[in-house]
Design an enzyme around this catalytic site. Structure first.
Site, mmCIF file in Angstrom:
data_model
loop_
_atom_site.group_PDB
_atom_site.id
_atom_site.type_symbol
_atom_site.label_atom_id
_atom_site.label_comp_id
_atom_site.label_asym_id
_atom_site.label_seq_id
_atom_site.Cartn_x
_atom_site.Cartn_y
_atom_site.Cartn_z
ATOM 1 N N ASP A 25 26.459 25.927 38.730
ATOM 2 C CA ASP A 25 26.608 27.377 38.751
ATOM 3 C C ASP A 25 27.592 27.723 37.640
ATOM 4 O O ASP A 25 28.792 27.517 37.783
ATOM 5 C CB ASP A 25 27.135 27.807 40.130
ATOM 6 C CG ASP A 25 27.435 29.294 40.199
ATOM 7 O OD1 ASP A 25 27.210 30.006 39.190
ATOM 8 O OD2 ASP A 25 27.891 29.759 41.259
ATOM 9 N N LYS A 87 30.654 34.450 29.945
ATOM 10 C CA LYS A 87 29.274 34.715 30.363
ATOM 11 C C LYS A 87 28.842 36.139 29.991
ATOM 12 O O LYS A 87 27.674 36.391 29.726
ATOM 13 C CB LYS A 87 29.172 34.523 31.873
ATOM 14 C CG LYS A 87 27.761 34.483 32.420
ATOM 15 C CD LYS A 87 27.816 34.075 33.878
ATOM 16 C CE LYS A 87 26.449 34.053 34.518
ATOM 17 N NZ LYS A 87 26.546 33.625 35.926
ATOM 18 N N ASP A 208 23.807 39.651 45.404
ATOM 19 C CA ASP A 208 24.706 38.763 44.671
ATOM 20 C C ASP A 208 25.621 39.554 43.751
ATOM 21 O O ASP A 208 25.204 40.025 42.699
ATOM 22 C CB ASP A 208 23.856 37.759 43.862
ATOM 23 C CG ASP A 208 24.715 36.806 43.039
ATOM 24 O OD1 ASP A 208 25.951 36.952 43.031
ATOM 25 O OD2 ASP A 208 24.132 35.912 42.401
#
Lengths: 626, 177
Positions: A25, A87, A208
């Site tokens: 992840d 990210k 999420d």
């Protein structure tokens, strides 16, 4: 196991040996690596027993980068060299970065190249390289802890990641030397972590809220198959935004006259994060802040915080409504709501989601680890460790893919939520007499104007013979693979002039750049690179030989004539000979030759397998009918 | 890759409009389990490539057969009529009038006092008009005569109009969210 395998000396080791595979992840704030051990998925800790790795990299003038906790500790004192939340920069262009503006405390350089490079003490670093450093750290941890080389990894990405962001993630893995078994959507991974031990069936919603992204996915689970029905979200909304909203409020409360520096902004964001986390357990939080010469005690309660984040949370439930509609299901049909991401611990977020779905939420697996745990389960299957597993994850593309047409409009070729892999073709024509080239501009997004969509790539089909306007027929084919990555091909049909492109985003790394960087990382020893190439080609050769051996045992007698079998076996002998040598280029071409020679056989096997699948079914039906 | 079978054959279903959707999705999952690239992740590049091609065909077939409009278009295509890519064909003027009225309502919807329910109402109306067209198509396509085939095509052309309207409604709904 009744069949004997004959291995020649120097041949691949026992193919039935369990392969080491991990799920990763790669998060905005934290990253994790997990694997399946004795049938159970577990996250792997570092030597100090810490499972999460802060997704923070600090570059120093000398020596390799610091990754994780050590880097995180320097985030405030050395902000320019310490990169957090990389990210958010993945697959982004310079224009996107400018939009984020002063929220990013870094110095960028080489702004003319499209992709943002961060200036650090160790030189200019692209987001792909920074992510690769995080991946290397996780890989090292996994290999130390599992005691061997990794066969492959499943890396998770937000479902809402577009092609550029997915490609950047895959490039980072390549750069880190990881074999990517699959890029898997984070929500799907979470559903897998919940779904498998309970043999559940029905519609699942995965909410999420990660550090930097929000995803909502609607899945249908039936007989081990997880089918993504629709996915939506916001790739620029996450837990960090909750922190920022709170940090902005703190600035107002502090009433600081002069502007705040990078370090101050960092400090306040850190404080905001800690206040947010404390508010999960405490109704009121009091802190004493000291910034830019101002010192003040500040008190905040849950309701005040709730008001600050209300509009952000509302954006997420709006996205939920749209995803349900895309999936063609009602709120009542949703059986389970799986919560993922640390920010789903915030009580106001939980309340809003529970209210929207009108059902209790699934929070029994740690929301920070659930994605990595699910990815590890998938990696175990994909590595070939569970040949009898029925588990299959069917994904969709999150955003429509299209082409620019006249007047800056978008012609959609593949609409969002189309199941992948997918191939779609459409014909276009020239609009001018004698036109010999056609510019092809690939975009992704839902809007009708090109300027409102994300530009993925541009290329030109040249050498079209001069014809009257509208006479040429150009077929453009989009192919999206199981990772959600796009390939585009254009072909003029009357002449066969062709042009194809692996869509590399305008601001991504090119294949040559990746190759160069890989070479650089081995620059101290050219031999290392040769060895690595040799090893890779050997693995490829073994894989092909092994699967052909299996295929011949299973179907060789039925699907091939004796002559065809002989030709194939001769080609296999040839590759084995090359495999024993040390010329990786020769092995590479040997693999290609054998693959070509066995193409027809592979194709017949697929057809036979379709027939078997359907026939098997017919028998079931007959039996059910009795 | 050389997949000669049409989608109905691929799924071993009869080539008719009224298919068993439950059976279709059951077979789809069954075939996915055999063909999906994930089944070949640990195998050779060649098998992975081939499986991606097959799965793409499978996914296209599933999407085509699952949607009533795409299925109807596909049945006509198997009979040599391509209603999807053809240029303008004369349409029933009454139907066109009706379409224009609906489009006007659609254009005014964002200014409506309650745009959300106005759009929902429009959507329902579209579905209402769709049903008899499907019935018409279904009865005509089974008759092996030129005139019936053309009547079936005419029904599909109307369905295409309605489908476009349906997508416009969805787009406006998205913008409202």
């Amino acid at each position: 196991m009744a069949l004997l395998q004959i291995a020649e000396p120097g041949q691949s080791p026992d193919p039935h040996k369990r392969k080491l595979a991990v799920g990763i992840d790669l998060g905005t704030t934290n990253s994790l690596v997990a694997t399946v051990r004795s049938g159970e998925s577990v996250t792997l800790p570092d030597v100090q027993g810490r499972h999460t790795l802060p997704s923070v990299v600090r570059y120093l003038a000398e020596g390799g980068p610091q990754v994780g906790y050590d880097a995180h500790a320097k985030a405030v004192t050395d902000p320019f060299n310490t990169i957090q939340s990389v990210k958010r920069l993945m697959g982004r262009g310079v224009a996107d970065i400018k939009k984020l503006g002063d929220e990013l405390p870094y110095r960028f350089e080489r702004l003319d190249e499209g992709m943002p490079y961060v200036s650090t003490a160790a030189g200019a670093k692209s987001p792909v390289e920074i992510s690769a450093d995080i991946l290397r750290e996780l890989q090292r941890r996994a290999e130390d802890s599992l005691g061997g080389e990794l066969a492959g990894a499943v890396i998770t990405v937000p479902a809402y990641f577009d092609d550029a962001q997915r490609q950047a993630t895959k490039d980072a893995a390549t750069l880190a030397g990881l074999k990517v078994l699959r890029l898997l959507s984070e929500p799907t991974a979470a559903a897998v972590a919940y779904g498998l031990d309970e043999a559940a069936e029905g519609v699942i919603a995965v909410y999420d809220l990660g550090g930097g992204t929000f995803d909502i996915s609607i899945l249908r689970l039936s007989r081990g198959v997880f089918e993504v029905m629709a996915t939506g979200g916001d790739s620029a909304l996450g837990g960090d935004d909750l922190d920022l909203a709170l940090a902005h409020w703190l600035v107002e409360q502090l009433d600081v006259a002069q502007g705040l520096g990078s370090a101050d902004a960092r400090y306040l964001t850190e404080q905001a994060r800690s206040i947010k986390e404390r508010l999960t357990d405490e109704p009121v939080v009091e802190v004493s802040l000291a910034v830019a010469g101002v010192e003040k005690n500040i008190t905040i309660d849950r309701d005040q915080f709730g008001a600050l984040i209300k509009s952000l949370v509302a954006r997420t439930t709006r996205a939920c409504r749209r995803a349900l509609k895309d999936a063609g299901v009602t709120v009542d049909e949703v059986k389970d709501i799986v919560m993922v991401g640390g920010s789903t611990r915030v009580p106001q977020v939980r309340d809003a989601v529970q209210q929207f779905f009108g059902k209790a939420l699934r929070i029994d697996i740690d929301p920070d680890r659930v994605v990595a745990l699910g990815a590890a389960l998938q990696a175990d299957v994909l590595a070939g460790n569970k040949p009898d597993s029925d588990m299959l994850l069917l994904d969709v593309i999150p955003l429509s893919l299209g082409l620019e047409t006249m007047g800056g409009l978008v012609e959609k070729l593949v609409p969002r939520n189309t199941a992948i892999p997918v191939a779609k073709a459409q014909e276009f024509t020239t609009y001018q007499d004698g036109q010999t080239a056609m510019a092809i501009h690939v975009v992704q997004g839902e809007r009708e104007l090109v300027d409102d969509c994300r530009s993925l790539a541009r290329f030109e089909l040249r050498g079209i013979p001069p014809m009257a306007a509208g006479a040429a027929k150009i077929r453009v084919t989009f192919q999206v693979d199981a990772d959600g990555l796009l390939n585009v091909e254009a072909k003029e049909l009357s002449t066969g002039v062709e042009s194809r492109i692996q869509v590399k985003p305008s601001y991504g790394l090119s294949d040559t750049e990746i190759e160069r960087m890989l070479k650089d990382s081995y620059s101290f020893a050219q031999d290392d690179l040769v060895l690595r190439n040799l090893r890779e080609q050997q693995v490829d050769a073994d894989r092909l030989l092994h699967s052909l051996e299996q295929a011949l045992i299973e179907d060789g007698a039925v699907l091939l004539t004796p002559e065809e079998r002989e030709v194939l076996q001769a080609a296999m002998v040839q590759l084995r000979e090359l495999r024993a040598g040390s010329d990786y280029r020769a092995i590479e071409s040997g693999v290609k030759a054998l693959a070509a020679a066995s193409d027809e056989f592979a194709s017949r096997r697929m057809d036979a397998s379709i027939q078997r699948a359907l026939q098997g079914h017919n028998i079931d039906e007959i039996e059910e009918g009795r | 890759m050389d997949i000669k079978q049409n989608f109905f054959e691929f799924y071993s279903l009869p080539a008719v409009f009224e298919i068993d959707l439950g059976l279709l999705s059951q077979r789809h999952l069954e075939l996915q389990k055999k063909l999906h690239p994930d089944r070949f992740a640990h195998l050779s590049d060649q098998e992975r490539r081939l499986s991606a091609q097959y799965t793409a065909y499978l996914n296209e077939g599933y999407a085509t057969l699952r949607s009533s409009l795409l299925r109807a278009q596909y049945l006509l295509k198997l009979q040599g009529i391509d209603t999807h890519n053809e240029s303008s064909t004369p349409m029933d003027p009454l139907f066109l009038m009706q379409q224009m009225e609906l489009r006007e309502r659609l254009e005014d919807a964002p200014q409506h006092a309650d745009p959300e329910s106005e759009l929902a109402a429009l959507g329902e109306e579209v579905e209402h008009m769709m049903a008899p067209l499907q019935a018409e198509f279904c009865s005509q396509i089974t008759v092996p005569a030129e005139t019936s085939l053309h009547a079936a095509a005419a029904a599909v052309r109307k369905m295409q109009f309605l489908d476009k309207l349906r997508r416009e409604i969805e787009r406006l709904e998205d913008e409202l969210y």
